[in-house]
Design an enzyme around this catalytic site. Sequence first.
Site, PDB file in Angstrom:
ATOM      1  N   ASP A  52      -4.905   1.238  -6.174  1.00 43.20           N
ATOM      2  CA  ASP A  52      -4.194   0.168  -6.870  1.00 43.20           C
ATOM      3  C   ASP A  52      -4.429  -1.179  -6.175  1.00 43.20           C
ATOM      4  OD1 ASP A  52      -3.216   2.046  -8.605  1.00 43.20           O
ATOM      5  OD2 ASP A  52      -1.303   2.272  -7.542  1.00 43.20           O
TER       6      ASP A  52
HETATM    7  N1  URA Z   1      -1.587   6.700  -5.772  1.00 48.77           N
HETATM    8  C1  URA Z   1      -1.037   5.545  -6.176  1.00 48.77           C
HETATM    9  O1  URA Z   1       0.046   5.507  -6.725  1.00 48.77           O
HETATM   10  N2  URA Z   1      -1.748   4.420  -5.944  1.00 48.77           N
HETATM   11  C2  URA Z   1      -2.931   4.395  -5.315  1.00 48.77           C
HETATM   12  O2  URA Z   1      -3.514   3.333  -5.118  1.00 48.77           O
HETATM   13  C3  URA Z   1      -3.475   5.624  -4.895  1.00 48.77           C
HETATM   14  C4  URA Z   1      -2.791   6.765  -5.151  1.00 48.77           C
END
Ligand code: URA
Length: 230
Positions: A102
């Site tokens: 993310d």
């Molecule tokens: N899980 C999430 O919620 N975000 C990420 O960036 C990676 C795994």
Amino acid sequence: MRLDRFLSNLPRFNRQQVRLLLVQKRIRIDGLTVSDPHAQVRDFSRVELDDELLQAGTPARYFMLHKPPGCVSATRDPEHRTVLDLLDEPDKEHLHIAGRLDYNTTGLLLITNDGNWSRRLTQPQTKLPKVYYVETEQDLGPEYISTFAQGLYFAFEDLTTQPAELLILGPRCARLAIVEGRYHQVKRMFGHFNNKVVRLHRERMGPLVLDDTLAPGQYRALTEAEINQV
Ligand code: URA
């Protein structure tokens, strides 16, 4: 593509000639003589007939990046800086990300042009753990450990997550190992307890550990040994 198909696609050989070339052991893939018509020819493969080069093969490329916060795991984005913008490499349009993070998640990101390799890393079936350091807004309790180990039902995908291992490190921090990478998976798992993830950092994917000499935003090519571990 199968080797017999690759050879018969060349204008100079018909199927019978292809069979003969294979029986006569005149074809080499990456330096090894091959007579199996089912052998795989990839874009990366070097294919030779006697001393003649039929396909040079594009070099396979593998990078480890320490993703900083505030950039998107995409190859292009009209608004935001992307992780590929951090790479000073030619032909970046051939590269893809093996397991996105993310926008504000930090840590290990693997980037390659080898689709088979990245699939081995990311497919849930291979069960390679992806390990995250997590900080949360609320305190953690032992019920998190058992719930994550059992799996959580994700209604949107209509699936139950594979067993995940949680190690509680402090009142609001933990290390979590998951073997799949569903959309916002870690945040949704803690969200089950109405607990917000305030920091998320990927430390490891399968055998590959984020190199601690890489500052956020820095990257390096993987070594031969690292590539072959996957
Ligand atoms: N899980 C999430 O919620 N975000 C990420 O960036 C990676 C795994």
